[in-house]
Design a protein around this motif. Structure first.
Motif, PDB file in Angstrom:
ATOM      1  N   ILE A 106       0.853  -1.185   0.000  1.00  0.00           N
ATOM      2  CA  ILE A 106       0.000   0.000   0.000  1.00  0.00           C
ATOM      3  C   ILE A 106       0.896   1.245   0.000  1.00  0.00           C
ATOM      4  O   ILE A 106       2.079   1.166   0.323  1.00  0.00           O
ATOM      5  N   ASN A 107       0.286   2.382  -0.337  1.00  0.00           N
ATOM      6  CA  ASN A 107       1.009   3.653  -0.396  1.00  0.00           C
ATOM      7  C   ASN A 107       0.384   4.623   0.606  1.00  0.00           C
ATOM      8  O   ASN A 107      -0.583   5.323   0.282  1.00  0.00           O
ATOM      9  N   PRO A 108       0.898   4.698   1.844  1.00  0.00           N
ATOM     10  CA  PRO A 108       0.297   5.583   2.857  1.00  0.00           C
ATOM     11  C   PRO A 108       0.315   7.052   2.465  1.00  0.00           C
ATOM     12  O   PRO A 108      -0.620   7.796   2.784  1.00  0.00           O
ATOM     13  N   LYS A 109       1.347   7.502   1.788  1.00  0.00           N
ATOM     14  CA  LYS A 109       1.460   8.926   1.449  1.00  0.00           C
ATOM     15  C   LYS A 109       0.361   9.362   0.489  1.00  0.00           C
ATOM     16  O   LYS A 109      -0.110  10.517   0.543  1.00  0.00           O
ATOM     17  N   ALA A 110      -0.067   8.484  -0.374  1.00  0.00           N
ATOM     18  CA  ALA A 110      -1.111   8.818  -1.353  1.00  0.00           C
ATOM     19  C   ALA A 110      -2.515   8.731  -0.771  1.00  0.00           C
ATOM     20  O   ALA A 110      -3.490   9.085  -1.443  1.00  0.00           O
ATOM     21  N   ASN A 111      -2.631   8.285   0.466  1.00  0.00           N
ATOM     22  CA  ASN A 111      -3.939   8.064   1.084  1.00  0.00           C
ATOM     23  C   ASN A 111      -4.450   9.350   1.733  1.00  0.00           C
ATOM     24  O   ASN A 111      -4.301   9.560   2.934  1.00  0.00           O
ATOM     25  N   THR A 112      -5.059  10.236   0.947  1.00  0.00           N
ATOM     26  CA  THR A 112      -5.570  11.502   1.478  1.00  0.00           C
ATOM     27  C   THR A 112      -6.942  11.359   2.123  1.00  0.00           C
ATOM     28  O   THR A 112      -7.439  12.304   2.741  1.00  0.00           O
ATOM     29  N   ALA A 113      -7.580  10.186   1.977  1.00  0.00           N
ATOM     30  CA  ALA A 113      -8.876   9.960   2.608  1.00  0.00           C
ATOM     31  C   ALA A 113      -8.742   9.640   4.092  1.00  0.00           C
ATOM     32  O   ALA A 113      -9.733   9.659   4.832  1.00  0.00           O
ATOM     33  N   PHE A 114      -7.506   9.340   4.543  1.00  0.00           N
ATOM     34  CA  PHE A 114      -7.221   9.063   5.952  1.00  0.00           C
ATOM     35  C   PHE A 114      -8.047   7.898   6.499  1.00  0.00           C
ATOM     36  O   PHE A 114      -8.483   7.915   7.646  1.00  0.00           O
ATOM     37  N   GLU A 115      -8.236   6.872   5.680  1.00  0.00           N
ATOM     38  CA  GLU A 115      -8.842   5.605   6.091  1.00  0.00           C
ATOM     39  C   GLU A 115      -7.835   4.504   5.790  1.00  0.00           C
ATOM     40  O   GLU A 115      -7.278   4.457   4.705  1.00  0.00           O
ATOM     41  N   GLY A 116      -7.639   3.601   6.744  1.00  0.00           N
ATOM     42  CA  GLY A 116      -6.586   2.610   6.584  1.00  0.00           C
ATOM     43  C   GLY A 116      -5.286   3.162   7.130  1.00  0.00           C
ATOM     44  O   GLY A 116      -5.253   3.873   8.130  1.00  0.00           O
TER      45      GLY A 116
END
Length: 881
Positions: A106-116
């Motif tokens: 997974i790519n945490p930095k790209a996760n702007t929805a802040f879920e997961g």
């Protein structure tokens, strides 16, 4: 892209999971752009499942699948099917235990929805409620699948020196290449929504707590280095909550370690993950010069709320998301009790009801109305609502009222005893209350399935000859989407009586011993109660303590309300009399404005306020609430067709007129209580600040040189954030010559404190002064504004659309178009927060035809936007339905 026909999930379709996951062994190789997750799941076919399906389907979103093994054998592509939302294993074992190993990245930095798993500043953290775990790895992401978790975190030592997860730390070690690892094990089975992980450069503040059985618990709060000096209050609040839960509910903490982490980017207020609570920084960080009294109180309440979830939510959790109020309504009630015991019960109750009536009643009266246990949803994130939380808490409070404190505690003890370690339903909670007290609560259960706010019509008939007062109550609940012809509810109506001298009159009902107050249990559509032995007709104090979330319909004169304001012994109803008195005066002025008549202030309110100001008060916080006029959202709720301009004009006229007539009183009270103190957080100091700042806001409406210098002196000399913000608010909402200079000075002073700058944005966005909309547009381009930060979005876009009715509802529709633009832009980053912004438009039917058409048009524009999320689509489409 959103599905053109998004799936609706129904409560009636619930079935038990086809598989169980007993053990979960997770290994994370952490990186901000590339994290590899290896999950070993120990599964078994659920013996309670009647499904003939022999496939195992796991949920998963935004995952890069690297490999799948079943009992140590790698599966080839023909043995499973991967889609955008799931992983299905063909011919899964039907007998015995088996192990499924899944590897994905997974790519945490790209996760702007802040879920997961996502990045906040320099740290990595998680948010898994409601369905975020499926964005970490493939799983049976539902609350009735409870598993024991072991988690190993591997990361670079410099980037991520602190590695945290649920439960107790069991192992740790060093690796080559400046890397290290830590393993955590949670001994309690939990649903995956309670999983948590945090990795980053954090400082730890530590303390100890000794439980009622003598166990020592380590308490740790993790923050970024520059926030270390803002954690003392949060730590003390945690210890207060732990002791209170032992004393009031007999609940003791069960792990050896309790951790809190403050995160700057967070969609919610906080999350009760087992043993590792993740908090929005707003509800942890406080220092007298950076946080207001209200911030301090909210921090203690939210810290308590998440801690109380350890039992009411974690040890006993909800079977499915329709039962969300099982944990949230119950826990909100518990945190309200806690906060009331810690400070002023009267003030806490008034603040809770004020918010409920201004916002939740509006939700009940609009197109998004739903029961506290909904029947269906498209996106579960949209049901984290005021109805589920706040009305859910009121339903639990009614049980407390009906059963009494001792009976309610017996019911809670039985509930925890029966269901510890289980995922259960709202019916299970009510059944425990029934069985512990020998009460039939069948009719009461309707509160869980019936939407809308009930209305009570009250009639009184006094017979002087017999000395009997007959009280007749009629209940009615208006139609709501999908619900008409609703059966009667079980409603506890607490009452008291006052004689003509303002003294308590004893109540004699049905031959029972006389009492000072009693609870009338209304169970029929119409029901009468006869009170006897009355020498004169008393004044009835209705719905004391706001004993049920209902609207009472009855006519009271201004003189009768002034009488109750002077004499009612129930603190809530005394405040309620002040609100109704001011509300009726303002309503008459609204009618005058609409008819073009000259405005004059009714002398009854001046006389009533004069009496209040001439009395001595021990609880100054409560006194300040008695002097506060109803806010504009509450006044709007009293109108069939909302006239935002007339409401604002009439309220401001009353406020300024009272300031003119009572100027000497307000000035005396201000001077008696004004101290340049550093911000002690105790009842006396809080009360002094509240009453003097209430007076300051009245005086600032006069816009004289004296009043302007008063607010400026307080701003420049303030030694605490409560006084600084109160004076700045008075300056910003008046024609003060130093307005812009003060705003610039405040920003320069606090530009490195994110939470304080949130206040700066919100204050300007909610100002009723002309030119606010242009200022909001300007602030959207400010270097400190960040659309990716939910707190910043709420402080500007949210404050303007939800706390500034006179400008948001500008007749030209500019506020509506502005909000639609922001929702569409925000939806690409964070659909959950975007959806919550849409709620400012949901009450469009309550406004005049011109505004209705403008709001409908922007809602349709939002719906028609290509690739709009299901979160926003559901809220907007239901608003128009």
């Amino acid at each position: 892209m959103r599905d053109a026909n998004p799936q609706t999930i129904y409560l009636k379709d619930y079935s038990v999971p086809e598989y169980l996951i007993h053990e979960v062994d997770l290994n994370f190789d952490l990186g901000e752009e590339h994290t590899v997750v290896v999950a070993r799941l120990t599964l078994q076919r659920n013996p309670q499942s009647q499904s003939p399906n022999q496939e195992l389907t796991l949920m998963g979103e935004d995952l890069n699948l690297l490999g799948v093994e079943l009992d140590g054998t790698a599966l080839h592509a023909q043995q499973y099917v991967q889609t955008d939302t799931s992983l299905t294993i063909h011919q899964a074992p039907q007998d015995g235990i088996f192990v499924l190993k899944i590897e994905n990245s997974i790519n945490p930095k790209a996760n702007t929805a802040f879920e997961g798993l996502y990045q906040s500043s320099t740290m990595l953290c998680t948010q898994c409620e409601a369905e975020g775990f499926r964005k970490i790895t493939y799983f049976l992401d539902r609350p009735d699948v409870m598993s024991r978790f072991k988690t190993t975190l591997v990361a670079d030592k410099d980037k991520y020196p602190v590695l945290l997860s649920n439960g107790n730390k069991v192992e740790q070690g060093e690796l080559a290449g400046n890397r290290h690892w830590v393993s955590w094990e949670d001994p309690f089975a939990k649903p995956c929504y309670l999983f948590a992980l945090v990795a980053g450069q954090l400082e730890c503040i530590e303390d100890r707590f000794v439980t009622m059985s003598g166990r020592e618990i380590s308490l740790q709060i993790y923050v970024e280095a520059h926030d270390v000096d803002k954690c003392d209050h949060a730590m003390q609040s945690l210890k207060n909550a732990m002791r209170w839960d032992e004393e009031v509910y007999g609940r003791e903490y069960d792990l050896d370690l309790y951790m809190i982490v403050a995160v700057g980017h967070f969609n919610m207020g906080a999350m009760e993950n087992k043993g590792l609570n993740i908090f929005n920084t707003k509800f942890v960080l406080a220092r007298p010069d950076t946080a207001t009294d209200s911030d301090y109180e909210h921090i203690e309440g939210v810290i308590g709320h998440e801690y109380f979830h350890n039992w009411s939510g974690n040890r006993v959790t909800c079977r499915d998301w329709f039962q969300l109020s099982l944990k949230e309504g119950f826990t909100v009630f518990r945190d309200q009790q806690f906060s009331g015991d810690r400070a002023s019960k009267a003030v806490k109750r008034i603040e809770d009801v004020n918010m409920l009536r201004a916002r939740q009643f509006a939700e009940d009266a609009g197109p998004l109305a739903h029961p506290i246990r909904p029947e269906a949803y498209i996106e579960i994130n949209n049901f984290y609502t005021l109805t589920v939380y706040e009305k859910g808490a009121e339903v639990v409070r009614m049980l407390h009222t009906l059963l009494g404190g001792e009976g309610f505690r017996k019911g809670c003890d039985l509930y925890f005893q029966r269901h510890d370690g289980q995922a259960v339903t709202c019916d299970d909670f009510v059944s425990a209350m029934e069985d512990a007290n020998g009460r039939d609560l069948t009719q009461f259960r309707r509160w869980y399935s019936q939407a809308g706010t009930p209305q009570l019509n009250v009639e009184q008939h006094y017979d002087a000859e017999s000395g009997q007062l007959e009280l007749t109550l009629r209940q009615h609940c208006p139609d709501t989407p999908g619900q008409t012809d609703k059966p009667p509810l079980h409603i506890p109506v607490k009452i008291g009586l006052l004689n003509s001298r303002g003294q308590v009159e004893l109540i004699k009902l049905d031959g029972r011993p006389p009492v000072e107050e009693t609870v009338l249990e209304l169970t029929e559509a119409e029901q009468s109660f006869a009170l006897s032995g009355l020498a004169e007709q008393p004044t009835v104090s209705w719905l004391r303590g706001f004993s049920a979330p209902v609207i009472v319909k009855m006519q009271r004169s201004l003189e009768e309300l002034a009488f109750l304001l002077s004499y009612d012994s129930d603190t809530f109803n005394r405040w309620e009399a002040s609100q109704q008195l001011a509300g009726q005066v303002i309503a008459d002025l609204i009618a005058d404005i609409q008819q073009g008549r000259e405005l004059t202030l009714n002398p009854v309110i001046v006389e009533a306020y004069t009496k209040l100001l001439e009395q001595q008060w021990d609880d100054l916080s409560y006194f300040s609430l008695l002097l506060a006029l109803p806010d504009e959202s509450y006044l709007a709720s009293q109108m069939d067709v909302i006239d935002v301009d007339a409401i604002h004009q009439a309220r401001e006229f009353v406020k300024k007129s009272l300031a003119e007539r009572l100027q000497a009183h307000f000035l005396r009270l201000y001077r008696e209580n004004h101290r340049e103190e550093s911000g002690q957080f105790d009842a006396g100091a809080i009360g002094r600040r509240r009453i003097k700042n209430t007076c300051l806001h009245y005086l600032s409406t006069l816009e004289t040189g004296d009043s302007q210098s008063l607010s400026l002196r307080q701003f420049e000399g303030a030694a605490n954030m409560t006084d600084q913000m109160a004076s700045l608010s008075a300056i910003v909402n008046s024609r003060h010559p130093a307005k812009q200079a003060c705003l610039e000075q405040f920003y320069r002073q606090w530009q490195d404190e994110d939470l304080v700058i949130d206040k700066w944005f919100a204050l300007q966005a909610s100002s009723h002064w002309p030119g606010t909309f242009a200022k909001v547009q300007q602030l959207l381009q400010h270097s400190a504004f960040d659309m990716k930060n939910p707190n910043r979005v709420r402080s500007l876009v949210g404050a303007f659309s939800q706390a500034n009715p006179v400008h948001f509802h500008a007749r030209d529709g500019s506020g509506y178009h502005f909000l639609a633009d922001q929702v569409i832009a925000l939806d690409k980053l964070n659909p959950q927060v975007a959806s919550r912004m849409v709620t400012a438009l949901t009450q469009w039917r309550r406004y005049d035809d011109e505004r209705q058409q403008l709001m409908k048009a922007v809602l349709q524009r939002i719906i028609d936007t290509e690739a709009i999320s299901t979160d926003v689509f559901e809220t907007a489409s239901k608003s128009l339905a």
